[in-house]
Motif scaffolding. Structure first.
Motif, PDB file in Angstrom:
ATOM      1  N   MET A 175      81.800 -60.757  -8.976  1.00  0.00           N
ATOM      2  CA  MET A 175      81.424 -61.800 -10.017  1.00  0.00           C
ATOM      3  C   MET A 175      82.184 -62.581 -10.347  1.00  0.00           C
ATOM      4  O   MET A 175      81.163 -63.979 -10.651  1.00  0.00           O
ATOM      5  N   ILE A 176      83.274 -63.075  -9.770  1.00  0.00           N
ATOM      6  CA  ILE A 176      84.058 -64.686 -10.391  1.00  0.00           C
ATOM      7  C   ILE A 176      83.350 -65.144  -9.240  1.00  0.00           C
ATOM      8  O   ILE A 176      83.260 -66.342  -9.802  1.00  0.00           O
ATOM      9  N   LEU A 177      82.708 -65.132  -7.906  1.00  0.00           N
ATOM     10  CA  LEU A 177      82.588 -65.672  -7.472  1.00  0.00           C
ATOM     11  C   LEU A 177      80.922 -66.532  -7.564  1.00  0.00           C
ATOM     12  O   LEU A 177      80.340 -67.107  -7.243  1.00  0.00           O
ATOM     13  N   ALA A 178      80.182 -65.523  -8.455  1.00  0.00           N
ATOM     14  CA  ALA A 178      79.299 -65.205  -8.410  1.00  0.00           C
ATOM     15  C   ALA A 178      78.817 -66.305  -9.758  1.00  0.00           C
ATOM     16  O   ALA A 178      77.518 -66.812  -9.888  1.00  0.00           O
ATOM     17  N   ALA A 179      79.536 -66.076 -10.366  1.00  0.00           N
ATOM     18  CA  ALA A 179      78.759 -66.377 -12.012  1.00  0.00           C
ATOM     19  C   ALA A 179      79.160 -68.015 -12.153  1.00  0.00           C
ATOM     20  O   ALA A 179      80.292 -68.499 -11.727  1.00  0.00           O
ATOM     21  N   PRO A 180      78.071 -68.128 -12.853  1.00  0.00           N
ATOM     22  CA  PRO A 180      77.884 -69.543 -12.891  1.00  0.00           C
ATOM     23  C   PRO A 180      79.035 -69.976 -13.824  1.00  0.00           C
ATOM     24  O   PRO A 180      79.320 -71.868 -13.794  1.00  0.00           O
ATOM     25  N   ILE A 181      78.897 -68.913 -14.987  1.00  0.00           N
ATOM     26  CA  ILE A 181      79.667 -69.698 -16.609  1.00  0.00           C
ATOM     27  C   ILE A 181      80.254 -68.904 -17.183  1.00  0.00           C
ATOM     28  O   ILE A 181      80.503 -67.816 -16.425  1.00  0.00           O
ATOM     29  N   PHE A 182      82.188 -69.459 -17.341  1.00  0.00           N
ATOM     30  CA  PHE A 182      82.469 -68.782 -17.754  1.00  0.00           C
ATOM     31  C   PHE A 182      82.764 -68.889 -19.663  1.00  0.00           C
ATOM     32  O   PHE A 182      82.863 -70.481 -19.600  1.00  0.00           O
ATOM     33  N   THR A 183      83.619 -67.800 -20.239  1.00  0.00           N
ATOM     34  CA  THR A 183      83.723 -68.198 -21.718  1.00  0.00           C
ATOM     35  C   THR A 183      85.151 -68.177 -21.076  1.00  0.00           C
ATOM     36  O   THR A 183      85.982 -66.892 -21.009  1.00  0.00           O
ATOM     37  N   LEU A 184      85.880 -69.193 -21.862  1.00  0.00           N
ATOM     38  CA  LEU A 184      86.861 -69.203 -21.460  1.00  0.00           C
ATOM     39  C   LEU A 184      87.334 -69.578 -22.983  1.00  0.00           C
ATOM     40  O   LEU A 184      86.971 -70.398 -23.555  1.00  0.00           O
ATOM     41  N   ALA A 185      88.483 -68.599 -23.351  1.00  0.00           N
ATOM     42  CA  ALA A 185      88.791 -69.202 -24.764  1.00  0.00           C
ATOM     43  C   ALA A 185      90.734 -68.942 -24.891  1.00  0.00           C
ATOM     44  O   ALA A 185      91.418 -68.372 -24.134  1.00  0.00           O
ATOM     45  N   THR A 186      91.239 -69.831 -25.914  1.00  0.00           N
ATOM     46  CA  THR A 186      92.089 -69.536 -26.323  1.00  0.00           C
ATOM     47  C   THR A 186      92.354 -69.989 -27.535  1.00  0.00           C
ATOM     48  O   THR A 186      91.260 -69.242 -28.177  1.00  0.00           O
ATOM     49  N   ILE A 187      94.307 -70.085 -27.711  1.00  0.00           N
ATOM     50  CA  ILE A 187      94.782 -70.457 -28.942  1.00  0.00           C
ATOM     51  C   ILE A 187      94.862 -71.246 -29.362  1.00  0.00           C
ATOM     52  O   ILE A 187      95.752 -71.676 -29.244  1.00  0.00           O
ATOM     53  N   ASP A 188      94.154 -71.706 -30.905  1.00  0.00           N
ATOM     54  CA  ASP A 188      94.893 -72.723 -31.672  1.00  0.00           C
ATOM     55  C   ASP A 188      95.971 -72.453 -32.456  1.00  0.00           C
ATOM     56  O   ASP A 188      96.836 -71.338 -31.944  1.00  0.00           O
ATOM     57  N   ALA A 189      96.471 -73.579 -33.035  1.00  0.00           N
ATOM     58  CA  ALA A 189      97.864 -73.792 -33.792  1.00  0.00           C
ATOM     59  C   ALA A 189      97.682 -72.196 -34.641  1.00  0.00           C
ATOM     60  O   ALA A 189      98.590 -72.313 -35.347  1.00  0.00           O
ATOM     61  N   SER A 190      96.442 -72.694 -35.405  1.00  0.00           N
ATOM     62  CA  SER A 190      96.922 -71.309 -36.314  1.00  0.00           C
ATOM     63  C   SER A 190      96.815 -69.910 -35.993  1.00  0.00           C
ATOM     64  O   SER A 190      96.687 -68.926 -36.298  1.00  0.00           O
ATOM     65  N   GLY A 191      96.975 -69.673 -34.462  1.00  0.00           N
ATOM     66  CA  GLY A 191      96.039 -67.823 -33.599  1.00  0.00           C
ATOM     67  C   GLY A 191      95.370 -67.663 -33.452  1.00  0.00           C
ATOM     68  O   GLY A 191      94.912 -66.261 -34.267  1.00  0.00           O
ATOM     69  N   TYR A 192      93.904 -68.076 -34.299  1.00  0.00           N
ATOM     70  CA  TYR A 192      92.728 -68.474 -33.720  1.00  0.00           C
ATOM     71  C   TYR A 192      91.525 -67.969 -32.709  1.00  0.00           C
ATOM     72  O   TYR A 192      92.589 -69.671 -31.961  1.00  0.00           O
ATOM     73  N   PRO A 193      91.276 -67.679 -31.641  1.00  0.00           N
ATOM     74  CA  PRO A 193      90.238 -67.985 -31.138  1.00  0.00           C
ATOM     75  C   PRO A 193      89.859 -69.185 -30.813  1.00  0.00           C
ATOM     76  O   PRO A 193      88.548 -69.231 -31.654  1.00  0.00           O
ATOM     77  N   MET A 224      86.520 -70.914 -28.185  1.00  0.00           N
ATOM     78  CA  MET A 224      85.832 -70.311 -27.222  1.00  0.00           C
ATOM     79  C   MET A 224      84.942 -71.709 -26.941  1.00  0.00           C
ATOM     80  O   MET A 224      84.389 -72.595 -27.563  1.00  0.00           O
ATOM     81  N   VAL A 225      85.274 -71.999 -25.141  1.00  0.00           N
ATOM     82  CA  VAL A 225      84.090 -73.086 -24.384  1.00  0.00           C
ATOM     83  C   VAL A 225      83.548 -71.982 -22.832  1.00  0.00           C
ATOM     84  O   VAL A 225      83.694 -70.953 -22.439  1.00  0.00           O
ATOM     85  N   ALA A 226      82.277 -72.313 -23.154  1.00  0.00           N
ATOM     86  CA  ALA A 226      81.223 -72.352 -21.565  1.00  0.00           C
ATOM     87  C   ALA A 226      81.872 -73.455 -20.437  1.00  0.00           C
ATOM     88  O   ALA A 226      81.390 -74.010 -21.178  1.00  0.00           O
ATOM     89  N   LEU A 227      82.887 -72.712 -19.762  1.00  0.00           N
ATOM     90  CA  LEU A 227      83.100 -74.223 -18.616  1.00  0.00           C
ATOM     91  C   LEU A 227      82.420 -73.405 -17.470  1.00  0.00           C
ATOM     92  O   LEU A 227      82.117 -72.414 -16.956  1.00  0.00           O
ATOM     93  N   ARG A 228      82.025 -74.473 -16.310  1.00  0.00           N
ATOM     94  CA  ARG A 228      81.598 -73.482 -15.440  1.00  0.00           C
ATOM     95  C   ARG A 228      83.039 -74.311 -14.195  1.00  0.00           C
ATOM     96  O   ARG A 228      83.333 -75.161 -14.087  1.00  0.00           O
ATOM     97  N   PRO A 229      83.641 -73.308 -13.542  1.00  0.00           N
ATOM     98  CA  PRO A 229      84.531 -73.607 -12.382  1.00  0.00           C
ATOM     99  C   PRO A 229      84.141 -74.033 -11.373  1.00  0.00           C
ATOM    100  O   PRO A 229      83.120 -74.102 -10.341  1.00  0.00           O
ATOM    101  N   LEU A 230      85.402 -74.848 -10.817  1.00  0.00           N
ATOM    102  CA  LEU A 230      85.269 -75.444 -10.664  1.00  0.00           C
ATOM    103  C   LEU A 230      85.238 -74.795  -8.394  1.00  0.00           C
ATOM    104  O   LEU A 230      85.470 -73.721  -8.394  1.00  0.00           O
TER     105      LEU A 230
END
Length: 160
Positions: A29-47, A49-55
């Motif tokens: 799945m990792i090799l085939a996926a064109p886009i990933f949703t990346l979730a990080t946590i902000d300074a307030s503790g909330y997630p 999300m952004v859609a990014l294409r891996p290299l």
């Protein structure tokens, strides 16, 4: 091959065939996926999300690399927490994989060749003034295949 329904953490004593099956399915799945949703946590503790294409190169269970701008909320969130999650899915068979791990900004020396050659046309058009490469290092894999199988596996530092 028939697989049993499984939910829980795979420990080294319980890995065996399931470990290989989980990892291979997740890697596919990792090799085939064109886009990933990346979730990080902000300074307030909330997630956030952004859609990014891996290299395209360096895609593995262990790590993935992403191109973005230093000014993005994703990079700013790394000041509060390096914890992140990646998620991708396939509509073809309703399978998904979630990776939990650490996200860090890495220098361009992390690549043997010029990383700019790995950008697709869209990424090149972004033409960020202050581009960065993010490295996601996996600590946990969770995969769901056709709503029948649910695995959660922790990677050790010796895993590839």
């Amino acid at each position: 091959m028939t697989l049993a329904v499984f939910s829980g953490i795979l420990t080294p004593k319980r890995w065996g065939h399931m470990q290989h099956t989980t990892r291979q399915a997740a890697l596919n799945m990792i090799l085939a996926a064109p886009i990933f949703t990346l979730a990080t946590i902000d300074a307030s503790g909330y997630p956030t999300m952004v859609a990014l294409r891996p290299l395209p190169t360096h895609r593995s269970l262990k790590e993935l690399f992403f191109y973005t701008s230093r000014q993005t909320m994703t990079v700013q969130n790394l000041r509060a927490s390096k914890h992140a999650s990646l998620f991708c899915y396939s509509l073809d068979d309703y399978s998904s994989v979630m990776l939990k791990g650490q996200l860090t900004v890495v220098g361009h020396t992390a690549f043997q060749s010029n990383w700019r050659h790995e950008l697709n046309d869209f990424q090149k058009q972004l033409n960020y003034q202050d581009p960065v490469i993010l490295r996601f290092q996996t600590s946990t894999i969770k995969i769901r295949q056709m709503t029948r199988i649910d695995h959660l596996e922790r990677l050790t530092t010796t895993d590839k």
